[in-house]
Design an enzyme around this catalytic site. Structure first.
Site, PDB file in Angstrom:
ATOM      1  N   GLY A  68       6.678   8.291 -26.783  1.00 51.98           N
ATOM      2  CA  GLY A  68       6.084   9.323 -25.949  1.00 51.98           C
ATOM      3  C   GLY A  68       5.497   8.775 -24.669  1.00 51.98           C
ATOM      4  N   TYR A 100     -20.224  -5.769  -4.950  1.00 57.64           N
ATOM      5  CA  TYR A 100     -19.604  -7.034  -4.543  1.00 57.64           C
ATOM      6  C   TYR A 100     -20.277  -7.517  -3.265  1.00 57.64           C
ATOM      7  CZ  TYR A 100     -16.799  -4.295  -1.172  1.00 57.64           C
ATOM      8  OH  TYR A 100     -16.389  -3.470  -0.161  1.00 57.64           O
ATOM      9  N   GLN A 124       1.689   6.298  12.164  1.00 56.92           N
ATOM     10  CA  GLN A 124       1.074   7.382  12.922  1.00 56.92           C
ATOM     11  C   GLN A 124      -0.060   6.900  13.813  1.00 56.92           C
ATOM     12  OE1 GLN A 124      -0.950  10.263  10.507  1.00 56.92           O
ATOM     13  NE2 GLN A 124      -1.918   8.728   9.195  1.00 56.92           N
ATOM     14  N   SER A 162      -6.759   2.199   5.118  1.00 55.01           N
ATOM     15  CA  SER A 162      -7.680   1.401   4.304  1.00 55.01           C
ATOM     16  C   SER A 162      -7.692  -0.069   4.716  1.00 55.01           C
ATOM     17  CB  SER A 162      -7.311   1.533   2.827  1.00 55.01           C
ATOM     18  OG  SER A 162      -7.439   2.870   2.378  1.00 55.01           O
ATOM     19  N   HIS A 211     -15.891   4.534  -1.011  1.00 60.68           N
ATOM     20  CA  HIS A 211     -16.854   3.568  -1.532  1.00 60.68           C
ATOM     21  C   HIS A 211     -17.665   3.068  -0.346  1.00 60.68           C
ATOM     22  CE1 HIS A 211     -15.340  -0.103   0.213  1.00 60.68           C
ATOM     23  NE2 HIS A 211     -16.034  -0.854  -0.609  1.00 60.68           N
ATOM     24  N   TYR A 222      20.041   1.822 -33.112  1.00 59.90           N
ATOM     25  CA  TYR A 222      18.966   1.264 -32.288  1.00 59.90           C
ATOM     26  C   TYR A 222      19.620   0.463 -31.170  1.00 59.90           C
ATOM     27  CZ  TYR A 222      15.379  -1.895 -30.569  1.00 59.90           C
ATOM     28  OH  TYR A 222      14.547  -2.604 -29.754  1.00 59.90           O
ATOM     29  N   ASP A 256      14.115   0.627 -24.777  1.00 61.20           N
ATOM     30  CA  ASP A 256      14.772   0.610 -26.077  1.00 61.20           C
ATOM     31  C   ASP A 256      14.489   1.928 -26.777  1.00 61.20           C
ATOM     32  OD1 ASP A 256      12.043   0.112 -26.796  1.00 61.20           O
ATOM     33  OD2 ASP A 256      12.721  -0.795 -28.675  1.00 61.20           O
ATOM     34  N   VAL A 289      -5.338  -4.538  -0.810  1.00 60.90           N
ATOM     35  CA  VAL A 289      -5.077  -5.835  -0.182  1.00 60.90           C
ATOM     36  C   VAL A 289      -4.817  -6.907  -1.224  1.00 60.90           C
ATOM     37  CG1 VAL A 289      -6.118  -7.669   1.209  1.00 60.90           C
ATOM     38  CG2 VAL A 289      -6.379  -5.278   1.900  1.00 60.90           C
ATOM     39  N   VAL A 313      -1.764   0.601  -3.457  1.00 56.91           N
ATOM     40  CA  VAL A 313      -1.767  -0.861  -3.522  1.00 56.91           C
ATOM     41  C   VAL A 313      -2.837  -1.358  -2.558  1.00 56.91           C
ATOM     42  CG1 VAL A 313      -0.415  -2.960  -3.265  1.00 56.91           C
ATOM     43  CG2 VAL A 313       0.717  -0.841  -3.996  1.00 56.91           C
ATOM     44  N   ILE A 340      -1.082  -3.053   5.483  1.00 54.31           N
ATOM     45  CA  ILE A 340      -0.716  -4.335   4.897  1.00 54.31           C
ATOM     46  C   ILE A 340       0.443  -4.205   3.912  1.00 54.31           C
ATOM     47  CG2 ILE A 340      -2.381  -4.267   2.973  1.00 54.31           C
ATOM     48  CD1 ILE A 340      -2.886  -7.292   3.623  1.00 54.31           C
TER      49      ILE A 340
END
Length: 825
Positions: free
Chosen positions: A566, A259, A36, A45, A226, A536, A549, A361, A359, A14
């Site tokens: 960081g 669910y 593939q 998936s 799952h 700056y 920034d 659905v 990512v 998808i």
């Protein structure tokens, strides 16, 4: 199969097919999609996903991308049949804590544009989901536009549109390598020949790490199983006429990581409650077997608790959740990353190699659109910092780290996550030279970019003054990840002096004959200033949004020190390297791990530093926003920059990391008579907010320009820089439609956490970007982008906090030292 295409998309699930479709929408049709497996039930998936979509998300970006995905799916049909069913979504609560969380989630929905949400009573919930036992819940959160889609049919519908526009699709093709020359991709090698191309978009899902490795591009995700059970037919659902593929709302029972969704005459029951079961890359089968590659044999013992709880909540399901057909019970793989975010963008190491991975659905249609906009137009429509493929430091792509963090993200997929919640492991990955000193002072450590960073120090408890301060009596949600020491450290910084460990700041040296010209082109502020100047500045997108920034300090004619946060360091490094042109003589050297960094800030900072150095620190000799070398006792050389994120007099001090502990000890001893304390990240954040300093990825991002963010002072219109034309257009059109505004809460005891909806005159007008308590001003502080007409001092605004609206007022910023006099004394 074609032997060339401008763009090759790898993966026809998808995500990949959505990307191909969106490319054609942008006018790009010279595209070849390689898969593939068979088209279009590929075995990934998408092929087994239940298709449910719950759009609400604490991330503004991901919430809007989910809405975009729903809009796309709802616009499709396949052979006259619908592929999307907007039956609505219910998130139920069985605990008081979850019910409170649902109020917070409704706030996210209001902040980010999901309409029609409601909080329901148990009876109202059962009215919408008739098989649910109302006595089993406390209530629910309702989103009418949530629902379920036919994943494979969505893919086929999009593929037909893409094919009609000229896109080619090839199934049964395995990628075996890439033609990479001079750091750029030039082609894809497969078991059916090579394809020359200008760029590649990797959308291989759970196979992403394997395919990425062929190009030397790490894809830090793990495939975690799952459980999903499609029940036997439910008597209450049998014999219903019409389109029965989805009629009842999709349901999430997050307190038990479950669910539910109705499909025709049966239910799907999904289970995340069991311990994570990871399938290593080598264990993922190739297509063509009796079982889809993304499926593994069902583990029935992991479903026992789920079955009991599902029967309690949906009694009609009892006795129907152990179907005899093995195809109705499965362990299906999904992608999990170290921080639960997607992986999107162009590789920093292989130009032209783009990624759209991890990512699901829920976000596939919308995220693919953002990825191809970025690829074709130079920047995505939404800020994708949290999904940027280059955000991960090397250690975060190591196999042990990805495995440990991926498993934990699985465990927490439905948990209530506090914004300040810290990972339990792995910890102790990066230690500053002051770590032992912090431990002695009772530091509470938070982790950022792998570094152990003090958030506050128990040694400062005596500064709190018992509970005489109202701000010291915080409770509930706002009290998590907080301690009264934060306020004490904040006030001590304002009144005396504090030592902050800022070693995790990302530090780079930019050098070379073309360094100045490069920096001038990339950044909006003037970089060509005298040696020793601190500037700056921000780098902008072509659309004028703020890409990053930071500060740039000129150390010599062709040498500049760049310092940034960081957390954004690897992201910023990748961007800076990407901007170097082929002919430019510019070198970027990472100094983060070789230099300690300390912030010595507060009214008495000069007295402390003067006691340990021979350099004249007077305002005349060492003015604000300048830098030079000095010594701290035996520690030399130390590069000192007179700048302060706290909004007070002070210096940032950089030296060889091996001598860091000695520098701390020398300053600590000298500071005793001046009231020097150690201060942590909690005070760091509240100090910067009182001073009105913007925080990247919260207050500023690629969707907001410097004029809207109140950073116009850092733009030099008399020079050329990336994004200038777009910024001029905004300026000449009368300015931005929204402006980042400072608000204070009217109740001086109130505090909020961020992302809450902002109301005015009965409607939501924005959301909170940053929030903290201002200990020096005695009020809670909130920032948010308001429509320009509301961004005026005195405008009344309401902040929705867990369903309650708190009165607030727009005020001018900065709230602390508005003329900036304290930093310049």
């Amino acid at each position: 199969m074609l032997d060339r295409a401008q763009t090759v998309v790898i993966g026809a699930g998808i995500v990949g097919v959505s990307a191909a479709y969106h490319l054609t929408e942008l006018g790009v049709t010279d595209v070849l999609v390689l898969e593939q497996g068979p088209l279009f039930e590929t075995g990934g998936s998408t092929s087994h996903a239940p298709g449910i979509i719950f759009q609400t998300n604490g991330s503004r970006t991901m919430c809007r991308i989910a809405q975009d995905s729903v809009a796309l799916y709802d616009s499709l049909e396949l052979d006259g049949e619908r592929v999307w069913y907007g039956v609505g979504g219910l998130e139920v609560a069985t605990t008081v804590e979850r019910m409170q969380e649902l109020r917070r989630r409704q706030g996210f929905a209001r902040s980010y544009g999901i309409e029609g949400t409601e909080l329901l009573s148990p009876a109202e919930t059962a009215d919408r989901s008739p098989l649910l036992d109302p006595s089993s819940i406390l209530g629910a959160y309702w989103v009418p536009s949530d629902g379920a889609g036919k994943g494979v049919k969505i893919v086929e519908a999009l593929a037909r549109k893409a094919q009609a526009a000229g896109v080619g699709f090839e199934g049964g093709v395995t990628v075996t390598g890439f033609d990479i020359r001079a750091g750029r991709v030039h082609g894809v090698q497969t078991d059916r020949g090579s394809v020359a191309c200008e760029r590649v978009l990797l959308c291989a899902g759970i196979w992403g790490p394997t395919v990425g490795a062929l190009a030397g591009v790490p894809i830090p995700l793990v495939a975690v199983q799952h459980q999903l059970v499609w029940t036997d037919p439910i008597p209450e659902l049998v014999g219903v006429d019409g389109d029965t593929w989805a009629r009842q709302p999709v349901v999430r029972h997050q307190d038990m990581s479950l669910y539910f969704r109705q499909r025709e005459d049966h239910f799907g029951v999904g289970n995340y409650r069991h311990e994570p079961i990871v399938t290593p890359q080598a264990g993922i089968r190739a297509p063509g077997g009796s079982m889809q590659p993304s499926l593994m044999p069902f583990t029935p013992g992991d479903f026992d608790l789920c079955e009991t709880e599902a029967a309690r909540m949906f009694p009609a399901l009892a006795g129907h959740m152990r179907p005899s057909d093995p195809a109705r019970t499965l362990n299906g793989m999904f992608s999990f990353t170290p921080d639960a975010g997607s992986i999107v963008g162009e590789s920093a190491s292989v130009r032209g190699f783009w990624v759209c991975e991890a990512v699901w659905v829920t976000h596939a249609g919308g995220m693919a659109r953002q990825a191809v906009e970025w690829m074709v137009e130079g920047s995505p429509g939404y800020d994708l910092a949290e999904a940027d493929a280059n955000r991960f430091y090397p250690f975060q792509t190591s196999a042990p780290y990805v495995l440990e963090r991926g498993k934990q993200q699985y465990r927490e997929v439905y948990d209530i996550i506090h914004p300040l919640q810290q990972p339990s492991k792995p910890r102790g990955l990066k230690l500053t030279p002051f770590y032992q000193r912090h431990q002695v002072l009772g530091a509470e450590f938070f982790q950022g970019a792998g570094w152990e960073r003090p958030q506050w120090f128990a040694a400062n408890r005596e500064l709190v003054g018992g509970v005489t301060h109202e701000w010291a009596r915080r409770s509930g949600w706002a009290a998590r990840g907080w301690s009264p020491e934060v306020g004490a450290e904040h006030l001590a910084t304002r009144e005396a002096v504090a030592l902050f460990d800022i070693t995790p700041f990302a530090k780079f040296d930019v050098t070379g004959p073309d360094a100045l010209a490069y920096l001038e082109r990339v950044f909006a502020n003037r970089i060509d200033r005298p040696v020793g100047s601190v500037v700056y500045t921000a780098a902008l997108t072509r659309r004028g949004g703020i890409r990053l920034d930071l500060t740039v300090t000129r150390k010599d004619r062709n040498r500049f020190r760049v310092v940034t946060g960081g957390g954004s360091g690897h992201h910023d490094e990748a961007f800076l390297r990407s901007q170097i042109r082929d002919e430019e003589r510019v070198r970027i050297t990472v100094r983060t791990g070789s230099l300690f960094a300390l912030g010595l800030w507060g009214p008495r900072a000069r007295e402390v530093l003067s006691a340990v150095t021979d350099v004249d620190l007077s305002n005349e000799a060492f003015p604000y926003l300048t830098a030079r070398y000095l010594s701290i006792g035996e520690v030399t050389p130390v590069w000192a920059q007179r700048i302060s994120y706290a909004g007070e007099l002070g210096w940032e001090l950089y030296g060889q990391i091996a001598m860091g502990q000695r520098a701390w000890d020398v300053l600590w001893e000298a500071g005793r008579e001046h009231g020097l304390i150690a201060a942590g990240g909690g005070a760091f954040d509240s100090l910067r907010l009182e001073k009105g300093y913007r925080l990247w990825a919260q207050d500023i991002d690629t969707e907001h320009d410097p004029l809207a963010a109140g950073l116009g002072f850092a733009v030099r219109w008399d020079k050329d820089f990336t994004g200038k034309a777009a910024l001029e257009a905004i300026r000449d059109a009368g300015g931005p439609a929204q402006r980042l505004s400072c608000l204070t809460l009217d109740d001086d005891r109130a505090v909020v956490m961020g992302k809450e909806p902002l109301w005015h005159d009965g409607r939501v007008v924005s959301y909170v970007t940053s929030a903290a308590y201002g200990y020096s001003i005695g009020r809670g502080i909130v920032y948010g982008y308001l429509p320009a007409e509301l961004a005026a001092e005195g405008t009344p605004i309401e902040v929705e906090y867990f369903g309650e609206r708190l009165a607030a007022t727009v005020t001018n910023d900065p709230l602390w030292d508005p003329k900036g006099e304290r930093q310049k004394v």
